[in-house]
Design an enzyme around this catalytic site. Structure first.
Site, PDB file in Angstrom:
ATOM      1  N   LYS A 284      42.894 -12.172   0.599  1.00  0.00           N
ATOM      2  CA  LYS A 284      42.495 -11.666   2.059  1.00  0.00           C
ATOM      3  C   LYS A 284      42.314 -12.673   3.170  1.00  0.00           C
ATOM      4  O   LYS A 284      42.122 -13.944   2.738  1.00  0.00           O
ATOM      5  CB  LYS A 284      41.004 -10.852   1.532  1.00  0.00           C
ATOM      6  CG  LYS A 284      41.294  -9.757   1.276  1.00  0.00           C
ATOM      7  CD  LYS A 284      39.864  -8.910   0.740  1.00  0.00           C
ATOM      8  CE  LYS A 284      39.999  -7.664   0.000  1.00  0.00           C
ATOM      9  NZ  LYS A 284      40.939  -6.498   0.729  1.00  0.00           N
ATOM     10  N   ARG A 358      42.864   0.374  -7.649  1.00  0.00           N
ATOM     11  CA  ARG A 358      43.335   1.783  -8.402  1.00  0.00           C
ATOM     12  C   ARG A 358      43.990   1.228  -9.489  1.00  0.00           C
ATOM     13  O   ARG A 358      44.218   2.282 -10.454  1.00  0.00           O
ATOM     14  CB  ARG A 358      44.607   2.458  -7.155  1.00  0.00           C
ATOM     15  CG  ARG A 358      45.625   1.326  -7.024  1.00  0.00           C
ATOM     16  CD  ARG A 358      46.535   1.490  -5.872  1.00  0.00           C
ATOM     17  NE  ARG A 358      45.939   1.343  -4.638  1.00  0.00           N
ATOM     18  CZ  ARG A 358      46.244   1.479  -3.287  1.00  0.00           C
ATOM     19  NH1 ARG A 358      47.616   2.137  -3.161  1.00  0.00           N
ATOM     20  NH2 ARG A 358      45.740   0.977  -2.183  1.00  0.00           N
TER      21      ARG A 358
HETATM   22  N1  BES Z   1      38.432  -3.285  -1.916  1.00  0.00           N
HETATM   23  C1  BES Z   1      39.632  -2.990  -0.900  1.00  0.00           C
HETATM   24  C2  BES Z   1      39.358  -1.838   0.343  1.00  0.00           C
HETATM   25  C3  BES Z   1      38.219  -2.305   1.243  1.00  0.00           C
HETATM   26  C4  BES Z   1      38.513  -2.660   2.522  1.00  0.00           C
HETATM   27  C5  BES Z   1      36.811  -1.967   1.035  1.00  0.00           C
HETATM   28  C6  BES Z   1      37.509  -2.945   3.448  1.00  0.00           C
HETATM   29  C7  BES Z   1      35.878  -1.972   1.705  1.00  0.00           C
HETATM   30  C8  BES Z   1      36.268  -2.504   2.926  1.00  0.00           C
HETATM   31  C9  BES Z   1      40.868  -3.006  -1.544  1.00  0.00           C
HETATM   32  O1  BES Z   1      40.896  -3.279  -2.946  1.00  0.00           O
HETATM   33  C10 BES Z   1      41.989  -3.273  -0.795  1.00  0.00           C
HETATM   34  O2  BES Z   1      42.152  -4.203  -0.485  1.00  0.00           O
HETATM   35  N2  BES Z   1      42.929  -2.422  -0.435  1.00  0.00           N
HETATM   36  C11 BES Z   1      44.040  -2.894   0.493  1.00  0.00           C
HETATM   37  C12 BES Z   1      45.284  -2.215  -0.144  1.00  0.00           C
HETATM   38  C13 BES Z   1      46.625  -2.461   0.541  1.00  0.00           C
HETATM   39  C14 BES Z   1      46.849  -3.763   0.061  1.00  0.00           C
HETATM   40  C15 BES Z   1      47.571  -1.584  -0.064  1.00  0.00           C
HETATM   41  C16 BES Z   1      43.848  -2.512   1.910  1.00  0.00           C
HETATM   42  O3  BES Z   1      43.241  -1.334   2.164  1.00  0.00           O
HETATM   43  O4  BES Z   1      43.846  -3.102   2.782  1.00  0.00           O
HETATM   44 ZN    ZN Z   2      41.653  -5.336  -2.746  1.00  0.00          ZN
END
Ligand code: BES
Ligand code: ZN
Ligand code: ZN
Length: 504
Positions: A284, A358
């Site tokens: 990230k 997921r």
């Molecule tokens: N934990 C994150 C989602 C999240 C984002 C929770 C901001 C709380 C605040 C999740 O694991 C994630 O990173 N999801 C990605 C998925 C994408 C790579 C398909 C996302 O939503 O950007």
């Molecule tokens: Zn994630």
């Protein structure tokens, strides 16, 4: 802070702040407010006229009593219009009272109970909501601010008293205080877990909390699965995500059985338990990673529910299932393009290591399903897409059982935890098919991300009635979410699920 109901006359109450109320559009005060007005020789009517106090919802008028009655100050709290006034309004009024008491440095508050009078609501319901509003607004995470924590006992509100003169009502109010306290403790338990930095909330720490919750309770059983056991179960969803971390993964399974009678239903609650989500090799950005200690908020809320079960004693069997692990980049981390075989036997193509929640839930949902529950409800900080879709205060809800969704939506209107349904569109389902594996973990790309995540989860729950709540936005408040939800972990879903379990 001690909350209680006492047989006292408002006009005779000795306290730093006396709280009375008024509905909008009411010419003459009634009930307790009228009694205080009489003791003050009509001062309330005079002041509300002079100050053009309209009694809009949350509007306040505060004045000194100069010794005319034992209370040092009086606050008239506007209840707004009678229509639409409900238990959520009472919770918010509790929150406003705490904020004002804090501003005024009041150590003791005596209040009228909002709602049962002209509002005609049940006194137990009302005092339960008021207790929640007050307790939850008063919450602060001060574990790492030792000096401030010391001050709390000295300067903060100590005594919160609901004044009532009818003995039978006092009993009902007292019951509401007990229920509201148990429920709020569950919420605060979840908030504490979310607010805890990831270095002190490792997968093993979630295991410790589950042990703490089940300790000494004959009707709560705990099973812990460590790496070796997860390997035997082929739980490569959890194990795969954990590959990059030095911290051992676990699966947690708590089971609550009602003390009396046959359970009405069996409900499994599944919580996403990523104690930190760096994104893995698909790392990230700095901004995106900064709050990722909250990625176990689903697990925290499920544990928060369990924390309160003993006191609330719902007549259903409840399971809590959590995959606890950490998503880190390293030489041993799972790579984009890798294929893992989940506990169910379905293979998952890891197209992006940041869509890890997921993947772990493929295993926890499958395991939940194997317990043969009547219903499965999961809570997960799953996608940033849900934040884009619904904003900071609304949880995305989806699933395969409209009755469950409707019921949760109805309850959410009373608990104030806002929900909005997203469609698990059948045509979209094609897009989560894998090129090499059975399913891929990102779906159609950036757009509609919350739905693709939901569709992915659906692959692992079979035909069991199931609801998924994406709490990515609502698990953490960047600014106060409402009158009783301060900045930080919110404990979203705890009250919703507790009420649901009571009614299911
Ligand atoms: N934990 C994150 C989602 C999240 C984002 C929770 C901001 C709380 C605040 C999740 O694991 C994630 O990173 N999801 C990605 C998925 C994408 C790579 C398909 C996302 O939503 O950007
Ligand atoms: Zn994630
Ligand atoms: Zn995540």
């Amino acid at each position: 802070m001690n909350i209680q109901s006492q047989n006292i006359n408002l006009a005779e109450a000795k306290c730093d702040l006396l709280v009375i109320n008024q509905f909008e559009g009411v010419k003459k005060p009634g009930g307790g407010t009228a009694a205080v007005d009489r003791a003050l020789d009509g001062l309330i009517q005079k002041l509300t006229r002079e100050e053009k106090f309209k009694a809009k919802f949350g509007e306040t008028l505060i004045f000194h009593t100069h010794g005319k009655i034992p209370a040092k100050k009086v606050m008239i709290l506007g209840l707004g219009e009678r229509q639409g006034f409900n238990v959520e309004s009472i919770r918010k009024l509790g929150g406003i009272t705490i904020q004002k008491a804090r501003d005024l440095k009041a150590k003791s508050v005596v209040t009228i109970l909002h709602g049962p009078g002209t509002g005609r609501l049940d006194p137990t319901f009302c005092s339960r909501a008021l207790t929640e509003g007050v307790t939850l607004a008063n919450y602060r995470f001060l574990k790492y601010k030792k000096e401030e924590a010391k001050k709390v006992g000295k300067v903060d509100l100590q005594e919160f008293t609901i004044a009532e003169i009818s003995r039978s009502k006092i009993r009902k109010i007292q019951r509401g205080i007990e229920l509201g306290t148990a429920e709020s403790r569950g919420v605060m338990y979840a908030r504490d877990l979310v607010n805890e930095p990831a270095m002190h909330m490792l997968p093993k720490d979630l295991v410790e909390r589950a042990k703490e919750i089940s300790k000494g309770k004959s009707n709560i059983k705990l099973k812990i699965f460590n790496r070796e056991q997860l390997e035997k179960m082929n739980a490569w969803g959890i194990l795969g995500v954990a590959m990059g971390s030095v911290n051992e993964p676990y699966m947690i399974h708590l089971k609550y059985t009602p003390k009396k009678g046959k359970p009405k239903k069996r409900v499994a609650l599944v919580g996403k338990g990523l104690t930190f989500d760096s994104g893995g090799l698909n790392i990230k950005t700095g901004n995106g990673m900064s709050e990722m200690k909250i990625d176990m908020a689903g697990a925290a809320s499920v544990l928060g529910v369990f924390h309160a079960l003993d006191a609330l004693q719902p007549k259903v069997e409840v399971h809590a299932i959590i995959g606890a692990c950490e998503n880190m980049p390293s030489g041993s981390a799972v790579r984009p393009g890798d294929i893992i075989t989940s506990m169910s036997g379905k293979t998952i193509e890891i197209n992006n290591t940041d869509a890890e929640g997921r993947v772990t839930m493929a295993d926890t949902l499958h395991y939940a399903n194997k317990q043969k529950p009547d219903q499965i409800i999961d809570l997960a900080t799953l996608t940033s897409a849900v934040i884009v879709a619904l904003g900071s205060d609304i949880t995305g809800i989806m699933g395969n059982d409209q009755k469950m969704i409707n019921k949760l939506s109805d309850i959410s209107k009373l608990t104030g935890e806002k929900l909005w349904q997203l469609p698990l569109d059948k045509d979209y389902a094609k897009r989560i098919k894998g090129k090499v594996g059975d399913v891929n973990n990102i779906g159609g790309g950036r757009t509609g991300g919350a739905i693709f995540a939901g569709l992915f989860l659906q692959e692992f729950i079979g035909k069991t009635p199931w609801v998924h709540m994406d709490i990515a936005a609502t698990a953490y408040a960047e600014k106060p979410m409402n009158e009783y939800t301060p900045i930080g972990g919110t404990g979203v879903g705890v009250r919703l699920l507790l009420h649901y379990l009571d009614q299911v």
